[in-house]
Design a protein around this motif. Sequence first.
Motif, PDB file in Angstrom:
ATOM      1  N   UNK A   1     -29.855 -43.919  18.281  1.00 35.21           N
ATOM      2  CA  UNK A   1     -30.193 -44.863  17.210  1.00 35.21           C
ATOM      3  C   UNK A   1     -28.931 -45.559  16.678  1.00 35.21           C
ATOM      4  N   UNK A   2     -27.844 -44.799  16.565  1.00 35.54           N
ATOM      5  CA  UNK A   2     -26.594 -45.392  16.086  1.00 35.54           C
ATOM      6  C   UNK A   2     -26.095 -46.471  17.061  1.00 35.54           C
ATOM      7  N   UNK A   3     -26.262 -46.199  18.358  1.00 40.86           N
ATOM      8  CA  UNK A   3     -25.839 -47.181  19.366  1.00 40.86           C
ATOM      9  C   UNK A   3     -26.657 -48.462  19.249  1.00 40.86           C
ATOM     10  N   UNK A   4     -27.980 -48.319  19.177  1.00 41.13           N
ATOM     11  CA  UNK A   4     -28.857 -49.494  19.109  1.00 41.13           C
ATOM     12  C   UNK A   4     -28.556 -50.305  17.847  1.00 41.13           C
ATOM     13  N   UNK A   5     -28.369 -49.617  16.733  1.00 43.26           N
ATOM     14  CA  UNK A   5     -28.060 -50.322  15.487  1.00 43.26           C
ATOM     15  C   UNK A   5     -26.712 -51.035  15.569  1.00 43.26           C
ATOM     16  N   UNK A   6     -25.757 -50.383  16.217  1.00 47.26           N
ATOM     17  CA  UNK A   6     -24.422 -50.975  16.392  1.00 47.26           C
ATOM     18  C   UNK A   6     -24.514 -52.260  17.228  1.00 47.26           C
ATOM     19  N   UNK A   7     -25.284 -52.218  18.302  1.00 48.36           N
ATOM     20  CA  UNK A   7     -25.423 -53.396  19.171  1.00 48.36           C
ATOM     21  C   UNK A   7     -26.013 -54.569  18.389  1.00 48.36           C
ATOM     22  N   UNK A   8     -26.847 -54.280  17.390  1.00 54.07           N
ATOM     23  CA  UNK A   8     -27.468 -55.343  16.592  1.00 54.07           C
ATOM     24  C   UNK A   8     -26.554 -55.896  15.496  1.00 54.07           C
ATOM     25  N   UNK A   9     -25.320 -55.372  15.387  1.00 54.16           N
ATOM     26  CA  UNK A   9     -24.348 -55.990  14.475  1.00 54.16           C
ATOM     27  C   UNK A   9     -24.091 -57.417  14.964  1.00 54.16           C
ATOM     28  N   UNK A  10     -24.150 -58.425  14.098  1.00 55.14           N
ATOM     29  CA  UNK A  10     -24.011 -59.819  14.550  1.00 55.14           C
ATOM     30  C   UNK A  10     -22.775 -60.084  15.407  1.00 55.14           C
ATOM     31  N   UNK A  11     -21.613 -59.582  14.989  1.00 53.71           N
ATOM     32  CA  UNK A  11     -20.390 -59.854  15.752  1.00 53.71           C
ATOM     33  C   UNK A  11     -20.417 -59.160  17.108  1.00 53.71           C
ATOM     34  N   UNK A  12     -20.965 -57.946  17.150  1.00 56.26           N
ATOM     35  CA  UNK A  12     -21.037 -57.207  18.412  1.00 56.26           C
ATOM     36  C   UNK A  12     -21.944 -57.944  19.393  1.00 56.26           C
ATOM     37  N   UNK A  13     -23.121 -58.376  18.920  1.00 46.49           N
ATOM     38  CA  UNK A  13     -24.043 -59.131  19.773  1.00 46.49           C
ATOM     39  C   UNK A  13     -23.397 -60.427  20.252  1.00 46.49           C
ATOM     40  N   UNK A  14     -22.725 -61.126  19.352  1.00 50.47           N
ATOM     41  CA  UNK A  14     -22.063 -62.390  19.722  1.00 50.47           C
ATOM     42  C   UNK A  14     -21.009 -62.150  20.802  1.00 50.47           C
ATOM     43  N   UNK A  15     -20.234 -61.077  20.650  1.00 44.25           N
ATOM     44  CA  UNK A  15     -19.205 -60.762  21.635  1.00 44.25           C
ATOM     45  C   UNK A  15     -19.828 -60.507  23.008  1.00 44.25           C
TER      46      UNK A  15
END
Length: 328
Positions: free
Chosen positions: A251-265
């Motif tokens: 769950x922490x991984x999935x939530x992290x991936x949904x961080x705007x900057x992470x997704x943009x990168x």
Amino acid sequence: AEDTVAKFEAETGIKVVYDVYDSNEVLEAKLLAGNSGYDVVVPTSSFLQRQVAAGVYMPLDKSKLPNLKNMDPELMEKAEAYDPGNEHSVIYMWGTVGIGYNKAKVAERLGADVPVDSWDLVFNPEFAAKLADCGITMLDSSTDMLQVAAAYLGLDPLTTDPADMEKAADLLMKVRPYIRYFNSSQYISDLANGEICVAVGFSGDVYIAAARAEEAENGIEIAYSLPVEGTQLWFDMMAIPADAPNPDAAHKWINFIMEPQITADITDYVSYANANTASLPLVDEAVRNDPSIFPPADVMAKLFPTVTYGGQLDRVMTRLWTKVRTGQ
């Protein structure tokens, strides 16, 4: 992106083991066998649908996913066709099946005016014969190739009629003598280094090939086209296997991936579209404004979803695909 895993590890202290697989079929075999050892997997939407039905995934604990607020409600609603209520999955990236091609080699063999934005480029035997020497490849996936072949023939791309799939396979058999190989990943490096000149492939993978050619400064210019006859739109979905060893970390991984900057990168690096509205202002402008990555509304209207086929049609498609792959 190159630093996604490192950033997650630094932020959470959780060690990540990152694995890749060549096709959805390979992942599905591991999941259905059980005890895959995976905490998070990323199947394509149509495969996810039948895996959900088979009880492969645990429901998401959305209280642990506050970044769901960043996701595009319209795209998430489209993904509900595969997972009602988005109970088990979140969109990772999305993209299309299209044509990657070496601009110079195609023009050299077919002329500058050839319609590179048509499935004719690979499904018309006259064109395919002229491109055979520089190399045509197709995805090693019955669900992708038979569906787009059906669309080219003017058949309903969402068809589940075995007779339609027979017609699609017959079309592929006509160009089969000119196909160098069927593979769902090798074409990336082969396009980049000039080993092949045309590949039916996934949007982001073709862009990766183009970027590699540019980095190598080898003079090869790779382009990607969305065929005017329409093509497949797919979602890659993040989900947690029911027997995941570390569901909290998942769950922490999935939530992290949904961080705007992470997704943009990630979008900047792999050139796949995302469904994270909050990330879009952070995506590189050239990527954000590329109509082959983020298609405009009129093109989106011609895209069709992947289909989940039942057991009987699965067997038909396996038989047809074996015939196409072997050429017999």
